[in-house]
Design a protein around this motif. Sequence first.
Motif, PDB file in Angstrom:
ATOM      1  N   VAL A  38       0.866  -1.184   0.000  1.00 38.53           N
ATOM      2  CA  VAL A  38       0.000   0.000   0.000  1.00 38.53           C
ATOM      3  C   VAL A  38       0.902   1.233   0.000  1.00 38.53           C
ATOM      4  N   PHE A  39       0.741   2.078  -0.995  1.00 39.00           N
ATOM      5  CA  PHE A  39       1.518   3.304  -1.104  1.00 39.00           C
ATOM      6  C   PHE A  39       0.841   4.422  -0.317  1.00 39.00           C
ATOM      7  N   GLY A  40       1.606   5.154   0.446  1.00 36.88           N
ATOM      8  CA  GLY A  40       1.056   6.281   1.197  1.00 36.88           C
ATOM      9  C   GLY A  40       0.478   7.351   0.284  1.00 36.88           C
ATOM     10  N   ALA A  41      -0.504   8.069   0.793  1.00 36.47           N
ATOM     11  CA  ALA A  41      -1.126   9.142   0.002  1.00 36.47           C
ATOM     12  C   ALA A  41      -1.572  10.292   0.892  1.00 36.47           C
ATOM     13  N   GLY A 108       9.185   5.038   3.046  1.00 33.87           N
ATOM     14  CA  GLY A 108       8.705   4.984   1.670  1.00 33.87           C
ATOM     15  C   GLY A 108       8.324   6.376   1.202  1.00 33.87           C
ATOM     16  N   PHE A 109       9.326   7.200   0.936  1.00 31.39           N
ATOM     17  CA  PHE A 109       9.096   8.617   0.646  1.00 31.39           C
ATOM     18  C   PHE A 109       8.616   8.887  -0.779  1.00 31.39           C
ATOM     19  N   SER A 110       8.726   7.896  -1.638  1.00 28.32           N
ATOM     20  CA  SER A 110       8.309   8.044  -3.027  1.00 28.32           C
ATOM     21  C   SER A 110       7.985   6.670  -3.587  1.00 28.32           C
ATOM     22  N   TYR A 116      12.009   0.092  -4.293  1.00 30.58           N
ATOM     23  CA  TYR A 116      13.397  -0.279  -4.033  1.00 30.58           C
ATOM     24  C   TYR A 116      13.505  -0.972  -2.679  1.00 30.58           C
ATOM     25  N   ARG A 117      12.922  -0.362  -1.654  1.00 34.06           N
ATOM     26  CA  ARG A 117      13.028  -0.895  -0.297  1.00 34.06           C
ATOM     27  C   ARG A 117      12.231  -2.197  -0.137  1.00 34.06           C
ATOM     28  N   ALA A 118      11.133  -2.339  -0.871  1.00 35.65           N
ATOM     29  CA  ALA A 118      10.350  -3.577  -0.776  1.00 35.65           C
ATOM     30  C   ALA A 118      11.196  -4.786  -1.133  1.00 35.65           C
ATOM     31  N   LYS A 119      12.069  -4.625  -2.115  1.00 35.91           N
ATOM     32  CA  LYS A 119      12.941  -5.726  -2.513  1.00 35.91           C
ATOM     33  C   LYS A 119      14.209  -5.776  -1.664  1.00 35.91           C
ATOM     34  N   ALA A 120      14.871  -4.621  -1.506  1.00 40.96           N
ATOM     35  CA  ALA A 120      16.176  -4.604  -0.847  1.00 40.96           C
ATOM     36  C   ALA A 120      16.089  -4.794   0.664  1.00 40.96           C
ATOM     37  N   GLN A 196      19.505   5.562 -11.342  1.00 42.22           N
ATOM     38  CA  GLN A 196      19.451   4.455 -10.386  1.00 42.22           C
ATOM     39  C   GLN A 196      19.920   4.867  -8.977  1.00 42.22           C
ATOM     40  N   PRO A 197      19.279   5.862  -8.392  1.00 44.54           N
ATOM     41  CA  PRO A 197      19.701   6.318  -7.063  1.00 44.54           C
ATOM     42  C   PRO A 197      19.322   5.326  -5.975  1.00 44.54           C
ATOM     43  N   GLN A 198      20.042   5.356  -4.867  1.00 47.02           N
ATOM     44  CA  GLN A 198      19.644   4.588  -3.701  1.00 47.02           C
ATOM     45  C   GLN A 198      18.584   5.375  -2.940  1.00 47.02           C
ATOM     46  N   PRO A 199      17.752   4.696  -2.157  1.00 51.96           N
ATOM     47  CA  PRO A 199      16.754   5.395  -1.348  1.00 51.96           C
ATOM     48  C   PRO A 199      17.416   6.315  -0.331  1.00 51.96           C
ATOM     49  N   THR A 200      16.628   7.225   0.218  1.00 55.48           N
ATOM     50  CA  THR A 200      17.127   8.128   1.247  1.00 55.48           C
ATOM     51  C   THR A 200      17.726   7.359   2.408  1.00 55.48           C
ATOM     52  N   PHE A 201      17.039   6.283   2.831  1.00 60.09           N
ATOM     53  CA  PHE A 201      17.523   5.412   3.898  1.00 60.09           C
ATOM     54  C   PHE A 201      17.560   3.985   3.379  1.00 60.09           C
ATOM     55  N   LEU A 202      18.679   3.331   3.571  1.00 64.30           N
ATOM     56  CA  LEU A 202      18.828   1.949   3.142  1.00 64.30           C
ATOM     57  C   LEU A 202      19.621   1.207   4.211  1.00 64.30           C
TER      58      LEU A 202
END
Length: 216
Positions: A38-41, A108-110, A116-120, A196-202
């Motif tokens: 579920v993506f935030g809105a 999940g800022f975007s 990206y984070r769902a997989k990594a 291909q940027p990394q997320p803000t937090f990883l």
Amino acid sequence: MLALAIALLLVNSWVRWATADYRFADVASIPTQQVAIVFGAGIRNNQPSAALRERLDGAIRLYQAGKVQHLLMSGDNSQVNYDEVSVIREYALAHGVPASAITRDYAGFSTYETCYRAKAIFGLEQAILVTQDYHLPRAIYTCRELGLAAIGLSIPDWSYQPEQATTYYPPMTQVRYTTREWLARCKALFEVHISQPQPTFLGPSVGLGETTSAQQ
């Protein structure tokens, strides 16, 4: 200007065409997966916005129908007084989803960072994405290009099954959202294919059922 308009049209047509086989209009027809994302809105006064509530209702229907066993709630907790994913979790709990079936991703800022984070971070290989039709093609395209085999449940809006939409989008809102989304699709192609940027937090990988903070 003409070249730019043509480029925008081509990019947006490509994203919708490339994801057409992965978008489903109803719960009954969508294949079973382990997890729905579920993506935030946005939230207002610690309550889900109308658009977010529609996404949550769709995810809850998937869970109740046995189409998924777990919900990954992704959203923004970049400020101490703004905790989108905890509001999401409380809504799902109030509608019968057990706490054991909910995982929160506070960073999940975007759309890109959520995929990206769902997989990594959470180790997902497949998932059902739950969001409005105007946003779903970009979400699916982004996730699949990042290695997450995503399909999606389309929440009706003004662009698809408008007669079934539960939220009214004024004409100017439709224009604003459509324009923003067309530009966002161009950005998505640039991100997944070029920058291909990394997320803000990883941070370290965790399993479903575990919670990550925006500081990880």
